[in-house]
Design a protein around this motif. Structure first.
Motif, PDB file in Angstrom:
ATOM      1  N   HIS A   1       0.767  -1.309   0.143  1.00 31.54           N
ATOM      2  CA  HIS A   1       0.020   0.128  -0.120  1.00 31.54           C
ATOM      3  C   HIS A   1       0.837   1.109   0.026  1.00 31.54           C
ATOM      4  CE1 HIS A   1      -3.505   2.350   0.335  1.00 31.54           C
ATOM      5  NE2 HIS A   1      -3.018   3.015   1.336  1.00 31.54           N
ATOM      6  N   THR A   2       0.894   1.954  -1.098  1.00 35.12           N
ATOM      7  CA  THR A   2       1.547   3.258  -1.273  1.00 35.12           C
ATOM      8  C   THR A   2       0.615   4.449  -1.784  1.00 35.12           C
ATOM      9  OG1 THR A   2       2.189   2.786  -3.293  1.00 35.12           O
ATOM     10  CG2 THR A   2       3.706   2.536  -1.470  1.00 35.12           C
ATOM     11  N   HIS A   3       0.795   5.460  -1.339  1.00 32.87           N
ATOM     12  CA  HIS A   3       0.254   6.732  -1.984  1.00 32.87           C
ATOM     13  C   HIS A   3       1.562   7.595  -2.852  1.00 32.87           C
ATOM     14  CE1 HIS A   3      -3.911   6.592  -0.729  1.00 32.87           C
ATOM     15  NE2 HIS A   3      -3.421   6.053   0.347  1.00 32.87           N
TER      16      HIS A   3
ATOM     17  N   PHE B   1       1.251  -1.454  -9.313  1.00 35.94           N
ATOM     18  CA  PHE B   1      -0.022  -2.075  -9.614  1.00 35.94           C
ATOM     19  C   PHE B   1      -0.930  -0.778  -9.278  1.00 35.94           C
ATOM     20  CE2 PHE B   1      -4.201  -4.014  -9.035  1.00 35.94           C
ATOM     21  CZ  PHE B   1      -3.858  -4.989  -9.664  1.00 35.94           C
ATOM     22  N   VAL B   2      -1.422  -0.316 -10.167  1.00 41.17           N
ATOM     23  CA  VAL B   2      -2.205   1.143 -10.215  1.00 41.17           C
ATOM     24  C   VAL B   2      -3.638   0.806  -9.706  1.00 41.17           C
ATOM     25  CG1 VAL B   2      -2.836   3.264 -10.887  1.00 41.17           C
ATOM     26  CG2 VAL B   2      -0.584   2.085 -11.717  1.00 41.17           C
ATOM     27  N   PHE B   3      -4.145   1.076  -8.572  1.00 37.40           N
ATOM     28  CA  PHE B   3      -5.405   1.419  -7.905  1.00 37.40           C
ATOM     29  C   PHE B   3      -5.951   2.707  -8.453  1.00 37.40           C
ATOM     30  CE2 PHE B   3      -4.332  -2.346  -5.533  1.00 37.40           C
ATOM     31  CZ  PHE B   3      -5.325  -3.231  -5.760  1.00 37.40           C
TER      32      PHE B   3
ATOM     33  N   SER C   1       7.397  -4.027  -6.924  1.00 35.63           N
ATOM     34  CA  SER C   1       6.267  -3.697  -7.400  1.00 35.63           C
ATOM     35  C   SER C   1       5.714  -2.966  -6.186  1.00 35.63           C
ATOM     36  CB  SER C   1       5.234  -4.511  -7.963  1.00 35.63           C
ATOM     37  OG  SER C   1       4.044  -4.211  -8.362  1.00 35.63           O
ATOM     38  N   CYS C   2       4.620  -2.019  -6.168  1.00 36.36           N
ATOM     39  CA  CYS C   2       3.917  -1.563  -5.084  1.00 36.36           C
ATOM     40  C   CYS C   2       2.364  -1.578  -5.656  1.00 36.36           C
ATOM     41  CB  CYS C   2       4.295  -0.182  -4.658  1.00 36.36           C
ATOM     42  SG  CYS C   2       4.449   1.029  -6.160  1.00 36.36           S
ATOM     43  N   LEU C   3       1.335  -1.546  -4.511  1.00 37.19           N
ATOM     44  CA  LEU C   3       0.136  -1.350  -4.869  1.00 37.19           C
ATOM     45  C   LEU C   3      -0.174  -0.029  -4.408  1.00 37.19           C
ATOM     46  CD1 LEU C   3       0.767  -4.423  -4.824  1.00 37.19           C
ATOM     47  CD2 LEU C   3      -1.586  -4.843  -3.540  1.00 37.19           C
ATOM     48  N   ASP C   4      -0.494   0.854  -5.648  1.00 40.46           N
ATOM     49  CA  ASP C   4      -0.490   2.128  -5.298  1.00 40.46           C
ATOM     50  C   ASP C   4      -1.999   2.723  -5.594  1.00 40.46           C
ATOM     51  OD1 ASP C   4       1.166   4.562  -4.919  1.00 40.46           O
ATOM     52  OD2 ASP C   4       0.044   5.163  -6.428  1.00 40.46           O
ATOM     53  N   PHE C   5      -2.610   3.467  -4.320  1.00 38.67           N
ATOM     54  CA  PHE C   5      -3.553   4.097  -4.439  1.00 38.67           C
ATOM     55  C   PHE C   5      -3.559   5.494  -5.161  1.00 38.67           C
ATOM     56  CE2 PHE C   5      -7.366   2.373  -1.677  1.00 38.67           C
ATOM     57  CZ  PHE C   5      -6.864   0.989  -2.045  1.00 38.67           C
ATOM     58  N   ARG C   6      -3.739   5.632  -6.427  1.00 38.74           N
ATOM     59  CA  ARG C   6      -3.374   7.046  -7.165  1.00 38.74           C
ATOM     60  C   ARG C   6      -4.667   7.921  -7.257  1.00 38.74           C
ATOM     61  NH1 ARG C   6      -1.276  10.724  -9.821  1.00 38.74           N
ATOM     62  NH2 ARG C   6      -1.561  11.325  -7.621  1.00 38.74           N
ATOM     63  N   GLU C   7      -4.320   9.002  -6.717  1.00 40.29           N
ATOM     64  CA  GLU C   7      -5.230  10.042  -6.710  1.00 40.29           C
ATOM     65  C   GLU C   7      -5.600  10.539  -8.277  1.00 40.29           C
ATOM     66  OE1 GLU C   7      -3.483   9.452  -2.754  1.00 40.29           O
ATOM     67  OE2 GLU C   7      -2.978  10.148  -4.755  1.00 40.29           O
ATOM     68  N   SER C   8      -6.575  11.608  -8.129  1.00 41.32           N
ATOM     69  CA  SER C   8      -6.820  12.485  -9.545  1.00 41.32           C
ATOM     70  C   SER C   8      -7.389  11.830 -10.777  1.00 41.32           C
ATOM     71  CB  SER C   8      -5.442  13.313  -9.798  1.00 41.32           C
ATOM     72  OG  SER C   8      -4.813  13.860  -8.699  1.00 41.32           O
ATOM     73  N   GLY C   9      -7.995  10.612 -10.513  1.00 39.29           N
ATOM     74  CA  GLY C   9      -8.618  10.086 -11.840  1.00 39.29           C
ATOM     75  C   GLY C   9      -7.804   9.400 -12.837  1.00 39.29           C
TER      76      GLY C   9
ATOM     77  N   THR D   1       3.622   0.709   2.998  1.00 36.44           N
ATOM     78  CA  THR D   1       4.414   1.962   3.854  1.00 36.44           C
ATOM     79  C   THR D   1       3.449   3.203   3.973  1.00 36.44           C
ATOM     80  OG1 THR D   1       5.456   2.476   1.840  1.00 36.44           O
ATOM     81  CG2 THR D   1       6.423   0.983   3.376  1.00 36.44           C
ATOM     82  N   ASP D   2       2.383   3.189   3.000  1.00 41.84           N
ATOM     83  CA  ASP D   2       1.282   4.178   2.830  1.00 41.84           C
ATOM     84  C   ASP D   2       1.755   5.444   2.316  1.00 41.84           C
ATOM     85  OD1 ASP D   2      -1.138   5.372   3.235  1.00 41.84           O
ATOM     86  OD2 ASP D   2      -1.386   5.288   5.311  1.00 41.84           O
ATOM     87  N   ASN D   3       1.470   6.747   2.889  1.00 41.57           N
ATOM     88  CA  ASN D   3       1.666   8.026   2.358  1.00 41.57           C
ATOM     89  C   ASN D   3       3.207   8.116   2.311  1.00 41.57           C
ATOM     90  OD1 ASN D   3      -1.067   7.935   3.659  1.00 41.57           O
ATOM     91  ND2 ASN D   3      -1.053   9.525   2.200  1.00 41.57           N
ATOM     92  N   VAL D   4       3.839   8.902   1.140  1.00 43.11           N
ATOM     93  CA  VAL D   4       5.366   8.889   1.019  1.00 43.11           C
ATOM     94  C   VAL D   4       5.377  10.220   1.819  1.00 43.11           C
ATOM     95  CG1 VAL D   4       7.100   9.570  -0.580  1.00 43.11           C
ATOM     96  CG2 VAL D   4       5.514   7.961  -1.116  1.00 43.11           C
ATOM     97  N   MET D   5       4.239  11.082   1.952  1.00 44.49           N
ATOM     98  CA  MET D   5       4.608  12.446   2.814  1.00 44.49           C
ATOM     99  C   MET D   5       4.716  12.288   4.137  1.00 44.49           C
ATOM    100  SD  MET D   5       0.899  13.882   2.781  1.00 44.49           S
ATOM    101  CE  MET D   5       1.128  15.483   3.374  1.00 44.49           C
ATOM    102  N   LEU D   6       4.465  10.809   4.572  1.00 45.78           N
ATOM    103  CA  LEU D   6       4.404  10.591   6.186  1.00 45.78           C
ATOM    104  C   LEU D   6       5.778   9.733   6.444  1.00 45.78           C
ATOM    105  CD1 LEU D   6       1.014   9.571   6.688  1.00 45.78           C
ATOM    106  CD2 LEU D   6       1.884  11.828   7.050  1.00 45.78           C
TER     107      LEU D   6
END
Length: 338
Positions: free
Chosen positions: A50-52, A135-137, A108-116, A249-254
């Protein structure tokens, strides 16, 4: 043909084998026990569950902020920074993060990608020159599935995601959703959507765990991010007792997307074994996304990390699996084979 020698953490049990891995045409030909003087440790490459990655444009910008102020849609600091970033800035920032991940053993990473759809396309562009394949969610409306590998929903209390769930089912791609991060109120509604992946589940209770087990829903946990945002502690032992659990690891900003840091933190803070943590960081995420990696076994894709077992940090370790999970850092990486 290529051979990698040393201590090989083989199979799903990561049994240490003194010998070599033989690779041919990008796939594992064999794992052989044989004499070797190599002190290297060979383990599967990581899959970050899980990444952003879009947050790469705002590293450490949310220091001291809670969940709502830092990352919650639509008006948090994260979303304001994403809206303000131009495409070139965003692609460059995500590419730099992906390059760090690639160099430190993540395949690879399972990324939750914002902005449509534009957001999903930007991530594809960022990854193009690299040997790491996210892997783009995607997000937004169902049309994002023309570009993304699946759909990543923010949470069942944020919106009605029934259309996106149905579109995923029609296309045969996974639907994933955040649940149980600030509290437990969105867990049952998230489970009602019959997702292929739940993220966080910090506040999962027995009734939720029973539903998860009944439907075999895997869960991605991100314990360092949960600590930074002060939302609680995921019940990792209980989650593992009920379903597949993968590490993110979740949000890269964190936090930096370091699987070494995430593994060490998890192993030292929770009632889990080193082998369970290494499985969470490799094969669990791979299987969730249907990737042919995460385990060293004949016939599987060759995706490895080679650590210097004689580094000043790892020398004299008595158990290679414990050493990899609890002690190893990016400085111990000799090479990444993908």
């Amino acid at each position: 043909m290529e051979e990698l020698s040393g201590t090989v953490l083989a199979g799903r049990s990561f049994e240490p084998v003194r010998g070599r891995v033989v690779v041919e045409d990008g796939r594992i030909e064999s794992v052989e026990e044989t004499g070797t003087t190599s002190t290297d440790i060979v383990l599967p490459a990581f899959v970050n569950a899980h990444t952003h990655l879009g947050d790469s444009v705002a590293k450490e910008a949310a220091v001291g902020l809670g969940l709502e102020e830092a990352v919650a849609p639509p008006g948090s600091l994260k979303h304001r920074r994403l809206d303000a970033a131009d495409r070139s800035e965003l692609v460059t920032a995500m590419r730099r993060t992906l390059r760090f991940m690639q160099r430190t053993g993540t395949v690879s990473c399972l990324d939750f990608r914002e902005s449509g759809t534009p957001g999903a396309r930007a991530l594809r562009e960022a990854a193009t020159p690299l040997d790491i394949d996210p892997f783009v969610f995607g997000s937004g409306d169902s049309s994002v599935l023309d570009v993304a590998d699946g759909y990543g929903a923010s949470g069942a209390n944020d919106n009605d995601f029934a259309d996106q769930r149905a579109a995923c089912r029609e296309r045969g791609v996974p639907f994933a959703i955040h649940a149980g991060e600030p509290d437990a109120t969105d867990i049952h509604p998230a489970l009602d959507l019959e997702p292929e992946l739940l993220v966080h589940m910090v506040h999962a209770e027995r009734e939720h765990l029973e539903r998860v087990e009944e439907r075999s829903v895997p869960i991605a946990v991100c314990p360092r991010a949960n600590t930074v945002l002060d939302v609680g502690t995921p019940p990792i032992r209980e989650l593992l007792d009920h379903t597949t659990v993968a590490l993110g690891t979740d949000n890269v900003m964190l936090n930096p997307p370091s699987m070494f840091r995430e593994m060490a933190y998890t192993a030292k803070r929770f009632d889990v074994t080193a082998r369970e943590v290494l499985r969470m960081a490799t094969v669990a995420g791979a299987e969730i996304a249907g990737l042919d990696c995460g385990v060293i076994a004949p016939g599987r894709r060759a995706a490895f990390i080679v650590l210097d077992g004689d580094s000043d940090n790892l020398a004299d370790s008595v158990d290679p699996v414990e050493a990899v999970v609890r002690r190893a850092t990016e400085l111990d990486v000799e090479r990444v084979v993908v």
